[in-house]
Motif scaffolding. Structure first.
Motif, PDB file in Angstrom:
ATOM      1  N   THR A  84      11.154   1.330   2.405  1.00  0.00           N
ATOM      2  CA  THR A  84      10.246   1.372   3.306  1.00  0.00           C
ATOM      3  C   THR A  84       9.378   2.536   3.204  1.00  0.00           C
ATOM      4  O   THR A  84       8.389   2.968   3.856  1.00  0.00           O
ATOM      5  CB  THR A  84      10.767   1.276   4.648  1.00  0.00           C
TER       6      THR A  84
ATOM      7  N   PRO B  62       4.789   0.484   1.573  1.00  0.00           N
ATOM      8  CA  PRO B  62       4.616  -1.147   1.737  1.00  0.00           C
ATOM      9  C   PRO B  62       4.656  -1.285   3.317  1.00  0.00           C
ATOM     10  O   PRO B  62       4.834  -0.587   4.181  1.00  0.00           O
ATOM     11  CB  PRO B  62       5.532  -1.555   1.117  1.00  0.00           C
ATOM     12  N   PRO B  63       3.974  -2.567   3.512  1.00  0.00           N
ATOM     13  CA  PRO B  63       3.357  -3.517   2.612  1.00  0.00           C
ATOM     14  C   PRO B  63       2.060  -3.214   1.997  1.00  0.00           C
ATOM     15  O   PRO B  63       1.353  -2.423   2.723  1.00  0.00           O
ATOM     16  CB  PRO B  63       3.282  -4.510   3.553  1.00  0.00           C
TER      17      PRO B  63
ATOM     18  N   THR C 161       2.941  -7.729  -3.867  1.00  0.00           N
ATOM     19  CA  THR C 161       3.244  -8.359  -2.802  1.00  0.00           C
ATOM     20  C   THR C 161       3.776  -7.270  -1.818  1.00  0.00           C
ATOM     21  O   THR C 161       3.170  -6.260  -2.104  1.00  0.00           O
ATOM     22  CB  THR C 161       4.599  -9.401  -2.996  1.00  0.00           C
ATOM     23  N   ASP C 162       4.418  -7.623  -0.880  1.00  0.00           N
ATOM     24  CA  ASP C 162       4.723  -6.754   0.124  1.00  0.00           C
ATOM     25  C   ASP C 162       5.405  -5.323  -0.197  1.00  0.00           C
ATOM     26  O   ASP C 162       4.732  -4.198  -0.021  1.00  0.00           O
ATOM     27  CB  ASP C 162       5.754  -7.271   1.336  1.00  0.00           C
ATOM     28  N   ASN C 163       6.410  -5.185  -0.833  1.00  0.00           N
ATOM     29  CA  ASN C 163       6.947  -4.303  -1.407  1.00  0.00           C
ATOM     30  C   ASN C 163       7.064  -4.028  -3.163  1.00  0.00           C
ATOM     31  O   ASN C 163       8.125  -3.151  -3.587  1.00  0.00           O
ATOM     32  CB  ASN C 163       8.260  -3.778  -0.790  1.00  0.00           C
TER      33      ASN C 163
END
Length: 153
Positions: A111, A6-7, A79-81
């Motif tokens: 992350t 991610p993202p 979305t992001d993560n």
């Protein structure tokens, strides 16, 4: 690290979904568990599972019960993560009864690209053998096999 990380973009979200589908179609609990954080939290139907050891035990029981398991996942949103997928899989039980299981999953990644949350809602529909749609040899779905959308699912 478990790329893609991610993202997420549309391309990397699709890659993550395909990697998950391929992993689950391997039916190798120990290998699949490596895609999750050591303390990953799952809700799978009414089962609540925490940690890789519990994931391995859960998947071992699952694939002992769900014979000839073949899965297709499809990206729904991201979305992001986080990624949301819809999926269907076919399997038969020990009596020879076939099922198609339909569901949705919500995933959250850290992350390093490991899944830390997996929330799954699944419904099972008994089907006749003539209603089956997933016929590839056990393992990864061939690239030319239709998607859920192409199959009208």
């Amino acid at each position: 690290m478990r790329p893609p990380l991610p993202p997420f973009t549309l391309e990397t979200a699709r890659q993550k979904v395909q990697a998950a589908e391929n992993g689950w179609n391997s039916r190798d609990p120990a290998a699949v568990a490596q895609a999750y954080t050591p303390d990953s939290v799952w809700r799978n139907r009414s089962d609540f599972v925490t940690g890789r050891e519990a994931i391995v035990a859960f998947l071992t029981r699952k694939w002992d019960k769900e014979q000839e398991y073949r899965l297709i996942k499809e990206l729904w949103a991201f979305t992001d993560n986080r990624i949301a997928v819809r999926f269907a899989y076919e399997w038969r039980d020990a009596t020879g009864t076939w099922f198609r299981s339909y569901g949705n999953e919500n995933w959250q990644f850290n992350t390093e690209g490991l899944m830390e949350w997996r929330l799954a809602s699944i419904n099972d529909l008994p089907i006749s053998e003539s209603e089956r749609l997933f016929f590839w040899p056990l393992g990864a779905r061939p690239a030319d096999h239709p998607s859920l959308s192409a199959l009208g699912l």
